[in-house]
Design an enzyme around this catalytic site. Structure first.
Site, mmCIF file in Angstrom:
data_model
loop_
_atom_site.group_PDB
_atom_site.id
_atom_site.type_symbol
_atom_site.label_atom_id
_atom_site.label_comp_id
_atom_site.label_asym_id
_atom_site.label_seq_id
_atom_site.Cartn_x
_atom_site.Cartn_y
_atom_site.Cartn_z
ATOM 1 N N LYS A 125 0.861 -1.182 0.000
ATOM 2 C CA LYS A 125 0.000 0.000 0.000
ATOM 3 C C LYS A 125 0.889 1.220 0.000
ATOM 4 C CE LYS A 125 -4.435 0.728 -0.018
ATOM 5 N NZ LYS A 125 -5.524 -0.176 -0.440
ATOM 6 N N ASP A 166 -6.897 4.135 -4.848
ATOM 7 C CA ASP A 166 -7.556 3.938 -3.558
ATOM 8 C C ASP A 166 -8.269 5.272 -3.311
ATOM 9 O OD1 ASP A 166 -7.548 1.908 -1.151
ATOM 10 O OD2 ASP A 166 -7.357 3.854 -0.223
ATOM 11 N N PHE A 203 -20.089 7.900 -1.550
ATOM 12 C CA PHE A 203 -20.695 8.063 -2.885
ATOM 13 C C PHE A 203 -19.597 8.101 -3.943
ATOM 14 C CE2 PHE A 203 -20.080 12.604 -4.040
ATOM 15 C CZ PHE A 203 -19.592 13.087 -2.841
HETATM 16 O O1 2IT Z 1 -7.989 -1.713 -1.249
HETATM 17 C C1 2IT Z 1 -7.844 -2.195 -2.397
HETATM 18 O O2 2IT Z 1 -7.922 -3.406 -2.599
HETATM 19 C C2 2IT Z 1 -7.535 -1.269 -3.478
HETATM 20 N N1 2IT Z 1 -7.456 -0.066 -3.248
HETATM 21 C C3 2IT Z 1 -7.280 -1.790 -4.866
HETATM 22 C C4 2IT Z 1 -5.860 -2.188 -5.011
HETATM 23 C C5 2IT Z 1 -5.460 -2.609 -6.406
HETATM 24 O O3 2IT Z 1 -4.265 -2.909 -6.566
HETATM 25 O O4 2IT Z 1 -6.287 -2.647 -7.321
#
Ligand code: 2IT
Length: 445
Positions: A124, A164, A236
């Site tokens: 992340k 994200d 939303f």
């Molecule tokens: O929390 C998640 O799974 C995402 N933000 C997507 C992550 C991704 O690599 O598509």
């Protein structure tokens, strides 16, 4: 193995990282029996290795705003675990971003990605940059500055970031442009790309669609279906929008959406026109949901509150972590909620999850429910590697299959002796076993 000691040590080593502690504690509580039955995990210190990220990159992001002022933000990328595939996970752009939040998200991502059935490790990243109210050129300059640091850490077989909260198609475009310039290559180094330059059909809808398919399976356990059910959704954004489309298509009635300013109660339920309007609302980038009530008479805006006070059959929190607490859970239960599924990552507090479990209400955790987003990201990587594109039907069918396999894994590992399916336990054990066994296979590294 003494999991309590591992947890205590972790809290001491990383004081104040409350979201990270919360995410780890939930997993450790779920896997206790499996760990006790498999002493090989203890011998190789698998848990101690799994709860610490492989590495963390922290960097300064310097960019100039439209007035000529130089701004400084913090940037991060947490490489959590690559036992089963390249690091994979989104980039969150939000003023609340800190290392605790990114470590919790990276940890969750590792288990979630294992559940997708695809070869994806967990990561992340993000920044405390606030995209709200920024101009398009400011967003571009920030994304370019962010990628100037990040590009050394990523690659199509190393680490593949995605969107994200705060990072959508536009941001991925600017990030990709800068990566391509620095590296001089067109590769699937990011997912959520535009359709003209390597993106996959169904990726924008995938998290919401996948979550709805998962809930469809939860309902089917009781020979139940979405038809005639009222569904309370928060948020939303992109995720809530996907949920609204698919739930409505399957005959459910989405009666709430929400923003930081409050929530909308729409007794008649969202329809195609209203769902389309969500896109417009999002594009205005002012982060408030109240204009919906002005646009559609007969709907109500409730300022400063969350939608969990509304009576509904199914609750699907789709905004952010810990958005549904113990009191909200008690209110939902008192109002007769029948199913709860976290679409946001760790959308419920431990108290809320515990309340649903105690009340015997099926409760789907985010790492299972929302795995369709990263799942279709994985499919985007496959298409990029093959240099071809699948049709929407093909991607959707694979997404469906993935969600159904995740649901089966939850049943396999989470069914209790009284028949109640503990989806949290099921998802945690299934994800853990895949990652833990992969780590064992690959030796002490
Ligand atoms: O929390 C998640 O799974 C995402 N933000 C997507 C992550 C991704 O690599 O598509």
């Amino acid at each position: 193995m003494d999991l309590k000691k591992i947890m205590n040590d972790l809290e001491k080593k990383h004081p104040g990282e409350v979201e990270y502690h919360q995410a780890v504690r939930e997993v450790l509580e779920s896997i206790e029996d499996v760990v006790n039955d498999n002493p090989q995990f203890d011998a190789a210190s698998i848990i101690e290795r799994m709860v610490e990220p492989d590495r963390i990159l922290t960097f300064r992001v310097t960019w100039m705003d439209d007035s000529g002022k130089v701004n400084v933000n913090l940037g991060y990328r947490v490489h959590f675990n690559n036992a089963i595939g390249p690091y994979k996970g989104g980039i969150r752009l939000h003023p609340s971003v800190n290392l605790s939040i990114l470590k919790f998200l990276g940890f969750e991502q590792t288990f979630k990605n294992a559940l997708t059935t695809l070869p994806l490790g967990g990561a992340k990243g993000g920044s405390d940059f606030n995209p709200k109210g920024k101009s398009d050129t400011e967003i571009m300059r920030f994304c370019q500055a962010f990628m100037l640091e990040l590009w050394r850490m990523i690659g199509p077989n190393t680490d593949v970031p995605a969107g994200d909260i705060g990072t959508g198609g536009r941001e991925i475009g600017y990030l990709y442009g800068m990566y391509k310039k620095l590296k001089m290559e067109n590769t699937g180094v990011l997912t959520g790309k535009g359709l003209n330059w390597g993106g996959s059909l169904v990726r924008p809808e995938a998290t919401g669609f996948g979550a709805t398919y998962f809930v469809k399976e939860m309902l089917a356990v009781n020979n139940d279906a979405f038809i005639g059910k009222t569904v309370s959704v928060s948020g939303f954004g992109n995720v809530a929008w996907g949920v609204a489309i698919k739930v409505t298509e399957l005959g459910g009635k989405v009666v709430t959406i929400s923003g930081p300013d409050g929530y909308i109660y729409d007794e008649k339920g969202l329809d195609a026109e209203k769902i389309e309007y969500l896109l417009e609302l999002r594009a205005t980038n002012n982060d408030i949901v109240s204009p919906y009530a002005k646009e559609f008479p007969g709907t109500k805006f409730v300022a400063g509150k969350k939608p969990w006070e509304v009576k509904c059959d199914i609750a699907m929190p789709s905004a952010t972590q810990n958005e549904l607490n113990g009191d909200d859970a008690a209110q939902l239960i008192a109002n007769g909620v029948k199913y709860v599924a976290e679409v946001s990552n760790m959308g419920c507090t431990p108290e809320a999850a515990e309340a649903f479990h105690k009340a015997g209400i099926p409760f789907g955790p985010g790492k299972a429910v929302n795995a369709g987003g990263v799942g279709v990201s994985g499919l985007e990587m496959s298409q990029n590697a093959m240099k071809l594109n699948w049709t929407a039907e093909e991607v959707d069918a694979r997404l469906h299959q993935m969600m159904s396999s995740i649901h089966s894994a939850c049943i396999q590992y989470g069914t209790q002796s009284n028949g109640y399916i503990n989806y949290v336990k099921g998802a945690n054990i299934a994800g853990f076993l895949k990652v833990a066994n992969s780590m064992l296979d690959q030796g002490i590294i």
